[in-house]
Structure formats: C-alpha cells, structure tokens
Design a protein around this motif. Structure first.
Motif, short mmCIF file in Angstrom:
data_model
loop_
_atom_site.label_atom_id
_atom_site.label_comp_id
_atom_site.label_asym_id
_atom_site.label_seq_id
_atom_site.Cartn_x
_atom_site.Cartn_y
_atom_site.Cartn_z
N ASP A 143 0.80 -1.23 0.00
CA ASP A 143 0.00 0.00 0.00
C ASP A 143 0.84 1.28 0.00
OD1 ASP A 143 -2.13 -1.75 0.15
OD2 ASP A 143 -2.40 -1.48 2.32
N ARG A 144 2.03 1.22 0.55
CA ARG A 144 2.84 2.44 0.69
C ARG A 144 4.07 2.43 -0.19
NH1 ARG A 144 2.22 3.54 7.22
NH2 ARG A 144 0.03 2.97 7.30
N GLY A 145 4.34 1.30 -0.83
CA GLY A 145 5.50 1.21 -1.71
C GLY A 145 6.83 1.17 -0.98
N TRP A 146 6.81 0.79 0.30
CA TRP A 146 8.04 0.74 1.07
C TRP A 146 8.79 -0.54 0.77
CZ3 TRP A 146 6.82 2.51 6.76
CH2 TRP A 146 6.31 3.80 6.73
N THR A 147 10.08 -0.54 1.06
CA THR A 147 10.84 -1.79 0.99
C THR A 147 10.55 -2.59 2.26
OG1 THR A 147 12.77 -0.92 2.16
CG2 THR A 147 12.71 -0.63 -0.26
N GLU A 148 10.79 -3.88 2.19
CA GLU A 148 10.57 -4.71 3.37
C GLU A 148 11.46 -4.27 4.52
OE1 GLU A 148 10.91 -9.33 4.85
OE2 GLU A 148 10.52 -8.96 2.72
N SER A 149 12.70 -3.88 4.23
CA SER A 149 13.60 -3.46 5.32
C SER A 149 13.14 -2.15 5.95
CB SER A 149 15.05 -3.35 4.83
OG SER A 149 15.17 -2.37 3.84
N ASP A 150 12.62 -1.21 5.15
CA ASP A 150 12.06 0.03 5.72
C ASP A 150 10.86 -0.27 6.60
OD1 ASP A 150 13.95 1.62 4.50
OD2 ASP A 150 12.64 2.26 2.85
N ALA A 151 10.00 -1.17 6.13
CA ALA A 151 8.81 -1.53 6.91
C ALA A 151 9.21 -2.15 8.24
CB ALA A 151 7.94 -2.50 6.10
N ARG A 152 10.16 -3.07 8.21
CA ARG A 152 10.59 -3.72 9.46
C ARG A 152 11.29 -2.73 10.40
NH1 ARG A 152 9.28 -8.90 9.30
NH2 ARG A 152 9.14 -9.91 7.27
N ALA A 153 12.02 -1.77 9.84
CA ALA A 153 12.67 -0.75 10.68
C ALA A 153 11.62 0.10 11.38
CB ALA A 153 13.58 0.13 9.83
N ARG A 154 10.56 0.46 10.68
CA ARG A 154 9.51 1.28 11.29
C ARG A 154 8.79 0.49 12.39
NH1 ARG A 154 7.21 6.17 9.55
NH2 ARG A 154 9.18 6.35 8.43
N ILE A 155 8.52 -0.79 12.13
CA ILE A 155 7.90 -1.64 13.15
C ILE A 155 8.82 -1.74 14.36
CG2 ILE A 155 7.21 -4.02 13.70
CD1 ILE A 155 6.17 -4.19 10.75
N GLY A 156 10.12 -1.89 14.11
CA GLY A 156 11.09 -2.02 15.20
C GLY A 156 11.21 -0.77 16.05
N ALA A 157 10.82 0.37 15.51
CA ALA A 157 10.89 1.64 16.26
C ALA A 157 9.68 1.82 17.17
CB ALA A 157 11.00 2.82 15.29
N GLN A 158 8.68 0.94 17.03
CA GLN A 158 7.47 1.05 17.83
C GLN A 158 7.47 0.00 18.95
OE1 GLN A 158 4.23 0.67 14.95
NE2 GLN A 158 4.22 2.88 14.66
N ALA A 159 6.49 0.10 19.83
CA ALA A 159 6.32 -0.92 20.87
C ALA A 159 6.10 -2.26 20.18
CB ALA A 159 5.11 -0.59 21.74
N THR A 160 6.43 -3.32 20.90
CA THR A 160 6.17 -4.65 20.35
C THR A 160 4.67 -4.94 20.42
OG1 THR A 160 6.37 -5.78 22.47
CG2 THR A 160 8.42 -5.49 21.18
N ARG A 161 4.28 -5.90 19.65
CA ARG A 161 2.88 -6.34 19.68
C ARG A 161 2.48 -6.73 21.11
NH1 ARG A 161 0.93 -11.39 16.00
NH2 ARG A 161 -1.29 -11.05 16.31
N GLU A 162 3.36 -7.45 21.78
CA GLU A 162 3.08 -7.90 23.16
C GLU A 162 2.91 -6.71 24.11
OE1 GLU A 162 5.58 -9.10 21.17
OE2 GLU A 162 4.52 -10.98 20.70
N GLN A 163 3.74 -5.67 23.93
CA GLN A 163 3.63 -4.48 24.79
C GLN A 163 2.28 -3.79 24.58
OE1 GLN A 163 7.27 -2.75 23.33
NE2 GLN A 163 8.28 -2.95 25.33
N ARG A 164 1.83 -3.71 23.33
CA ARG A 164 0.53 -3.09 23.06
C ARG A 164 -0.60 -3.93 23.64
NH1 ARG A 164 2.99 -1.52 18.34
NH2 ARG A 164 2.39 -3.44 17.31
N LEU A 165 -0.56 -5.24 23.41
CA LEU A 165 -1.63 -6.11 23.90
C LEU A 165 -1.70 -6.10 25.43
CD1 LEU A 165 -1.29 -9.08 21.39
CD2 LEU A 165 -3.10 -7.35 21.46
N ALA A 166 -0.57 -5.89 26.09
CA ALA A 166 -0.55 -5.87 27.55
C ALA A 166 -1.35 -4.70 28.13
CB ALA A 166 0.89 -5.81 28.05
N VAL A 167 -1.54 -3.63 27.37
CA VAL A 167 -2.28 -2.47 27.88
C VAL A 167 -3.73 -2.46 27.40
CG1 VAL A 167 -0.19 -1.08 28.12
CG2 VAL A 167 -1.57 -0.87 26.03
N ALA A 168 -4.12 -3.45 26.60
CA ALA A 168 -5.46 -3.45 25.99
C ALA A 168 -6.55 -3.88 26.96
CB ALA A 168 -5.47 -4.40 24.78
N THR A 169 -7.67 -3.17 26.90
CA THR A 169 -8.90 -3.66 27.52
C THR A 169 -9.80 -4.27 26.46
OG1 THR A 169 -9.94 -1.48 27.34
CG2 THR A 169 -8.84 -1.99 29.43
N HIS A 170 -9.60 -3.87 25.20
CA HIS A 170 -10.34 -4.41 24.05
C HIS A 170 -9.34 -4.60 22.91
CE1 HIS A 170 -13.35 -2.22 26.41
NE2 HIS A 170 -14.25 -3.04 25.90
#
Length: 196
Positions: A143-170
């Motif tokens: 959708d954004r035309g990014w390279t796979e390495s750019d996409a993974r770098a951006r994901i790596g700069a954010q909280a992990t999936r587990e960290q987000r799910l740990a704060v979820a009520t929904h």
C-alpha cells in the motif's frame, strides 16, 4: 468515557478510527494534532528547528517530514528529543478537544505511540488494533510502496505487539475483511457505550 486507541503501523488503526467516528465517537487523532502543532509559524515548529537545524524545513518554511523522519528513525536519542517537543503539545491540544466534546461523549484518543508513552493508565479503556508483523509488512510494501527493510525498521521503532496487547482492555484483530472489521468495531463500541 475516555478511550485510548492504538495499533502498530499498518495495523488498520486509521480505518478503525473512521468506523468509530461513523458510530458516533468523538475521535481525537494524535497524528493529525502532531501535524498541527508543528505547522508553519507555530512554536512547535520553531522548537523542532532549534533542536534539529534548518535542514528540516522545506524552502517554503514548512516541516520537511521525510528529512526529519530520516534523522529520528535512525537515532533513538533524536527520536526522543522530537517526542519531548511534540508529545506535550499534542496532549494539551487533545485535552482541549476532549473538554469541548461534552460529558456524555465517548472520546477516543487515536494515539499511535500510546504504549510507548505510558499513557494507557490515563484512559477508561484501551482499544488495540492488532495484526501480525508479517501482515503489517505486506501492507506497507503493497500500500505504501516501502521496501521490506524500511517496513521492518519502522515496526522495530514502535512498541512490540506484546507491549501493546498488555495495555489493551479491548482487542480488535484486523486480519479479515473490512466487513469483519466493521462488525468487531461495532461490538467494541457497544461495549463502551454500555460501560464495559
């Protein structure tokens, strides 16, 4: 009711935000506010230029987002410097919008970095839009035309999936169709309206 909405990049959080607006929620979009607080002529932009230099400006005097992004996503210390400028301004603007919404409103604060900034405890509920990392990467490449390495770098700069799910009520899993997503968002919205 104050609700935090978050999700990793390309999780579908913006789509969930739009659906919540359609359902009647008052959505305060932190990304939009982050653009507003560093618009041309604002004290926020002046602070960014002071911290990062004039190379982060376009010839027209606006913020050159790609230039700034290249700096802050490559250096965690510089990213924290930027966040220390922008986040307090965004929170203050969001508080003003929330105050204008009225006491009975479901006010959803769309905050991409909610888990990273430790704000989860300030909300009555936290919705996390979740998608597996491989799904996120595929969406950014497609959708954004990014390279796979750019996409993974951006994901790596954010909280992990587990960290987000740990704060979820929904949790709203976004791996199916748009209709699946609409159905799940409507379920969560009804739970919020009924105080759940």
């Amino acid at each position: 009711m104050r609700v935090g909405l978050t999700g990793g990049i390309a999780s579908g959080k913006s789509t969930v935000s739009r659906i919540l607006t359609e359902l009647g929620a008052v959505v305060v979009d932190a990304d939009q506010l982050a653009r507003e607080v560093v618009a041309g002529g604002t004290p926020g932009l002046a602070a960014v230029v002071e911290a990062f230099g004039p190379d982060v400006l376009t010839p027209a005097g606006e913020l050159d987002r790609p230039a700034l992004g290249a700096i802050v996503f490559a250096d965690p210390d510089k990213r924290r410097t930027l966040e220390a400028i922008v986040h307090p301004l965004v929170r203050a603007r969001g508080a003003a919008l929330e105050a204008a919404a009225g006491p009975d409103a479901i006010v959803v604060h769309d905050i991409p970095l909610l888990a990273e900034t430790g704000q989860a405890g300030t909300f009555d509920a936290v919705i996390v839009v979740d998608a597996p990392e491989e799904t996120q990467v595929a969406r950014m490449v497609r959708d954004r035309g990014w390279t796979e390495s750019d996409a993974r770098a951006r994901i790596g700069a954010q909280a992990t999936r587990e960290q987000r799910l740990a704060v979820a009520t929904h949790v709203i899993e976004n791996t199916g169709t748009l209709e699946d997503l609409r159905r799940r968002v409507a379920e969560v919205f009804e739970e919020l309206v009924s105080g759940g």
